[in-house]
Design an enzyme around this catalytic site. Structure first.
Site, mmCIF file in Angstrom:
data_model
loop_
_atom_site.group_PDB
_atom_site.id
_atom_site.type_symbol
_atom_site.label_atom_id
_atom_site.label_comp_id
_atom_site.label_asym_id
_atom_site.label_seq_id
_atom_site.Cartn_x
_atom_site.Cartn_y
_atom_site.Cartn_z
ATOM 1 N N LYS A 191 -36.578 50.886 70.923
ATOM 2 C CA LYS A 191 -36.986 50.908 72.271
ATOM 3 C C LYS A 191 -36.990 49.126 72.608
ATOM 4 O O LYS A 191 -38.219 48.711 72.167
ATOM 5 C CB LYS A 191 -38.302 51.649 72.344
ATOM 6 N N GLY A 244 -45.129 43.338 68.352
ATOM 7 C CA GLY A 244 -45.678 43.053 69.797
ATOM 8 C C GLY A 244 -47.118 42.845 69.707
ATOM 9 O O GLY A 244 -47.436 42.110 68.654
ATOM 10 N N THR A 246 -51.501 42.866 69.285
ATOM 11 C CA THR A 246 -52.215 43.570 68.345
ATOM 12 C C THR A 246 -52.897 44.816 69.271
ATOM 13 O O THR A 246 -53.037 45.797 68.483
ATOM 14 C CB THR A 246 -53.312 42.431 68.053
ATOM 15 N N GLU A 267 -45.920 43.962 63.194
ATOM 16 C CA GLU A 267 -45.893 42.379 63.325
ATOM 17 C C GLU A 267 -46.362 42.240 64.752
ATOM 18 O O GLU A 267 -45.880 42.412 65.983
ATOM 19 C CB GLU A 267 -44.494 42.073 63.247
ATOM 20 N N CYS A 302 -44.511 34.272 68.433
ATOM 21 C CA CYS A 302 -45.771 35.102 67.664
ATOM 22 C C CYS A 302 -46.676 34.172 66.774
ATOM 23 O O CYS A 302 -47.648 34.103 66.903
ATOM 24 C CB CYS A 302 -45.316 36.494 66.937
ATOM 25 N N GLU A 401 -54.644 34.925 72.169
ATOM 26 C CA GLU A 401 -53.316 34.672 72.289
ATOM 27 C C GLU A 401 -52.920 34.402 73.653
ATOM 28 O O GLU A 401 -52.981 35.341 74.397
ATOM 29 C CB GLU A 401 -52.545 35.459 71.645
HETATM 30 P P1 NAP Z 1 -46.457 44.452 73.921
HETATM 31 O O1 NAP Z 1 -46.841 44.614 75.213
HETATM 32 O O2 NAP Z 1 -47.122 44.741 72.643
HETATM 33 O O3 NAP Z 1 -44.922 45.138 73.897
HETATM 34 C C1 NAP Z 1 -44.341 45.458 72.654
HETATM 35 C C2 NAP Z 1 -43.490 46.479 72.906
HETATM 36 O O4 NAP Z 1 -44.344 47.686 72.622
HETATM 37 C C3 NAP Z 1 -42.614 46.834 73.879
HETATM 38 O O5 NAP Z 1 -41.517 47.591 73.597
HETATM 39 C C4 NAP Z 1 -43.533 47.588 74.969
HETATM 40 O O6 NAP Z 1 -42.982 48.202 76.064
HETATM 41 C C5 NAP Z 1 -44.475 48.543 73.985
HETATM 42 N N1 NAP Z 1 -45.660 49.163 74.410
HETATM 43 C C6 NAP Z 1 -46.557 48.411 75.548
HETATM 44 N N2 NAP Z 1 -47.425 49.218 75.508
HETATM 45 C C7 NAP Z 1 -47.229 50.372 74.805
HETATM 46 C C8 NAP Z 1 -47.980 51.635 74.549
HETATM 47 N N3 NAP Z 1 -48.938 51.917 75.463
HETATM 48 N N4 NAP Z 1 -47.308 52.525 74.060
HETATM 49 C C9 NAP Z 1 -46.100 52.161 73.128
HETATM 50 N N5 NAP Z 1 -45.556 51.343 73.222
HETATM 51 C C10 NAP Z 1 -45.979 50.290 74.226
HETATM 52 O O7 NAP Z 1 -45.851 42.931 73.497
HETATM 53 P P2 NAP Z 1 -44.846 41.924 74.461
HETATM 54 O O8 NAP Z 1 -45.878 41.293 75.653
HETATM 55 O O9 NAP Z 1 -43.692 42.620 74.492
HETATM 56 O O10 NAP Z 1 -44.714 40.636 73.395
HETATM 57 C C11 NAP Z 1 -45.738 39.943 73.084
HETATM 58 C C12 NAP Z 1 -46.394 40.085 72.060
HETATM 59 O O11 NAP Z 1 -45.651 40.460 70.930
HETATM 60 C C13 NAP Z 1 -47.513 39.121 71.613
HETATM 61 O O12 NAP Z 1 -48.787 39.451 70.882
HETATM 62 C C14 NAP Z 1 -46.654 38.259 70.159
HETATM 63 O O13 NAP Z 1 -47.484 37.714 69.319
HETATM 64 C C15 NAP Z 1 -46.163 39.576 69.847
HETATM 65 N N6 NAP Z 1 -44.945 39.365 68.785
HETATM 66 C C16 NAP Z 1 -45.195 39.177 67.453
HETATM 67 C C17 NAP Z 1 -44.183 38.868 66.462
HETATM 68 C C18 NAP Z 1 -44.298 39.033 65.193
HETATM 69 O O14 NAP Z 1 -43.313 39.258 64.275
HETATM 70 N N7 NAP Z 1 -45.490 39.116 64.470
HETATM 71 C C19 NAP Z 1 -43.008 38.393 67.317
HETATM 72 C C20 NAP Z 1 -42.699 38.365 68.612
HETATM 73 C C21 NAP Z 1 -43.696 38.860 69.250
HETATM 74 P P3 NAP Z 1 -42.746 47.647 77.508
HETATM 75 O O15 NAP Z 1 -42.726 46.181 77.478
HETATM 76 O O16 NAP Z 1 -41.472 48.105 77.885
HETATM 77 O O17 NAP Z 1 -43.878 48.238 78.211
#
Ligand code: NAP
Ligand code: MG
Length: 497
Positions: A191, A244, A246, A267, A302, A401
């Site tokens: 996804k 994604g 936390t 992650e 991240c 963050e």
């Molecule tokens: P996010 O909002 O947490 O989204 C990550 C994924 O989860 C997306 O596919 C998103 O779908 C899905 N998602 C969102 N809400 C959800 C829910 N209620 N139930 C199930 N799935 C859900 O993160 P992002 O804004 O895409 O990315 C930024 C974050 O990722 C930052 O916090 C960053 O630090 C973290 N990150 C961590 C790493 C690592 O390796 N540690 C690497 C890259 C990024 P939709 O977007 O389609 O809603």
């Protein structure tokens, strides 16, 4: 779908036909509801294409297909050397199509084409290749039991795996999950984030072409609250590999607890400290690393070194250098090969970053450079690299963050204070330290509560070392042989003599 091999990137983009449908059970198909959502190019603010808005019913189809493929053994029980052959072909096809994939990535998330071509694509291709090559070298164990008993400890694929990934490095993050999960013999449902579905959708067909049986790799674009949640709560999904925030990582643990206690690997976010001690003998190098560590990918990283923790005697000299680099780094058209800094992924993310900046000012921190939107006339979501000084680690600017090009500088007195400040965060993904004193470096490497520590460098990595966090940055590791732990189970098999 294809892309011409000549002309400017903008010309090629105009000729590109983009697939926006889901890929389930070996073919592209619209969401069952017929619903789509608009996918916007962050560099122009214009709609690129419509994408299937998959929901629980599409997830149901994908899980059924994945389960059927898994139980049939067509992939899971294939000899590892055969899976290797198919995954190597998959990585080769990604390589053959790397310009098209880089272009899709650039259009989808506003990333400079040069970075996509030279960074994201080699990373993703190399990852699939690495796990392909690893899978026929993964041995089990024979336990030291007793003369009349043999216990084999064997690793088995876990079953149906959901990979839920973010938008900052869409293909690369997807590959970090697909590589080990597919190599291990699982069936996967990917996804992608709603902001960045295009490369995930495209590679599904390349996987089929390489020989992945139908159902082994499915891609369900859609929203987190619908498609993502349906995967998290599904009774027949055995594991989730999540990258994604936390906040959403915590939701996946809840989904798991309220359904079938599926394995979760997380992650999540970070607020990584980048420490520069007064004895650093390469201030130019440190300044370049500090700038790259927070402005690379416009800070949407991240492990971004978002907190600069510096000793007072060198603070001004270091900041002068970092600010000079920041001012030279001008965001521009991602399709211009000279551009090094692209757009922020969406209008909402740009607003969020600007709000953090305003709050930082309100908290009393001082902006040395940047802090505002630029190139608004393009319709795109661009922002100038931003450096804050006089930040206190208790400020929200230092604790939350931001996921944008915003550096918070905190002044400290000595190594002990630097380490205390560095660890004073809910996160623990990565940390860096610059010092020429080996004792200080070693002390720091032991004291820093982070899954990755860089000494006299920052953001180094390749497939051979694990990546992942301590504390609320998550658990489980991507990359290296350790990633298999998330997608395989151990079985002890006892035989009487
Ligand atoms: P996010 O909002 O947490 O989204 C990550 C994924 O989860 C997306 O596919 C998103 O779908 C899905 N998602 C969102 N809400 C959800 C829910 N209620 N139930 C199930 N799935 C859900 O993160 P992002 O804004 O895409 O990315 C930024 C974050 O990722 C930052 O916090 C960053 O630090 C973290 N990150 C961590 C790493 C690592 O390796 N540690 C690497 C890259 C990024 P939709 O977007 O389609 O809603
Ligand atoms: Mg997009």
């Amino acid at each position: 779908m294809n892309v011409s091999t000549s002309g400017s990137w903008a010309d090629r983009a105009r000729q590109l036909s983009i697939e926006g449908r889901a890929f389930i059970d070996g073919s592209y198909r619209a969401a069952l509801s017929g619903k789509t959502f608009a996918n916007v190019n962050p560099a122009t603010g214009r709609v690129l294409t419509e994408v299937a808005a998959c929901d629980a019913e599409d997830v149901e189809l994908a899980v059924r297909s994945a389960r059927q493929a898994f139980e049939s053994g067509v992939w899971a029980r294939m000899a590892p050397v055969e899976r290797k052959r198919i995954l190597l072909k998959f990585s080769e096809l990604m390589s053959t199509h790397r310009e098209e994939l880089a272009l899709l990535e650039s259009l989808d998330v506003g990333k400079p084409i040069t970075n996509a071509l030279n960074g994201d694509l080699p990373s993703a291709i190399g990852c699939i290749q690495w796990y392909a090559e690893a899978i026929d070298k993964l041995y089990g164990e024979v336990a030291p039991t007793a003369p009349d008993l043999t216990a084999m400890v064997v690793r088995e694929p876990i079953g149906v795996v959901a990979a839920v990934v973010p938008w900052n490095y869409p293909l690369s993050m997807a590959s970090w999950k697909l590589g080990p999960a597919l190599a291990a013999g699982n069936s996967v449902i990917l996804k992608p984030a709603e902001q960045s579905p295009l490369t995930a959708i495209r590679i599904a067909a390349l996987g089929m072409e390489a020989g992945l049986p139908p159902g082994v790799l499915n891609v369900v674009p859609g929203f987190g609250e619908t498609a993502g949640q349906a995967l998290g709560r599904h009774m027949d999904v055995d594991a989730v590999g999540f990258t994604g925030s936390t906040e959403v990582g915590k939701l996946f643990m809840r989904y798991s607890g309220e359904s079938n206690i599926k394995r979760i690997g997380l992650e999540c976010g970070g607020k990584s400290p980048h420490i520069v001690l007064a004895d650093c003998d390469d201030l130019d190098g440190a300044a370049r690393a500090v700038a790259a560590g927070i402005f690379g990918n416009v800070g949407q990283v991240c492990n971004a070194g978002s907190r600069l923790i510096v000793e007072e005697p060198i603070r001004d000299a270091l900041l002068e250098r970092v600010v000079a680099i920041a001012r030279e780094l001008k965001p521009g058209d991602p399709l211009d090969p000279a551009t090094r800094l692209g757009a922020i992924v969406s209008s909402a993310q740009l607003s969020s970053v600007l709000q953090h900046v305003q709050r930082g000012k309100d908290e009393g921190a001082r902006v040395l450079t940047g802090g505002e939107r630029v190139l608004a006339e393009t319709g795109g979501f661009f922002m100038a690299p931003t450096v804050f000084d006089r930040v206190d680690n208790g400020m929200r600017l230092a604790q939350e963050e931001i996921f944008g090009p915003v550096l918070a500088t905190i002044t400290v007195d000595g190594l002990d204070q630097a380490l205390a400040v560095a660890n004073n965060t809910i996160y623990g993904l990565a940390a860096g330290i610059w010092t020429r004193d080996i004792r200080k470096a070693q002390k720091a490497s032991k004291a820093l509560r982070a899954g990755v520590v860089w000494i006299n460098c920052f953001d180094k990595g390749n497939m051979s070392a694990p990546f992942g966090g301590f504390k609320q940055s998550g658990f489980g590791r991507d990359k290296s042989m350790h990633a298999f732990d998330k997608y395989m189970d151990w079985k002890a098999v006892w035989t009487a003599a």
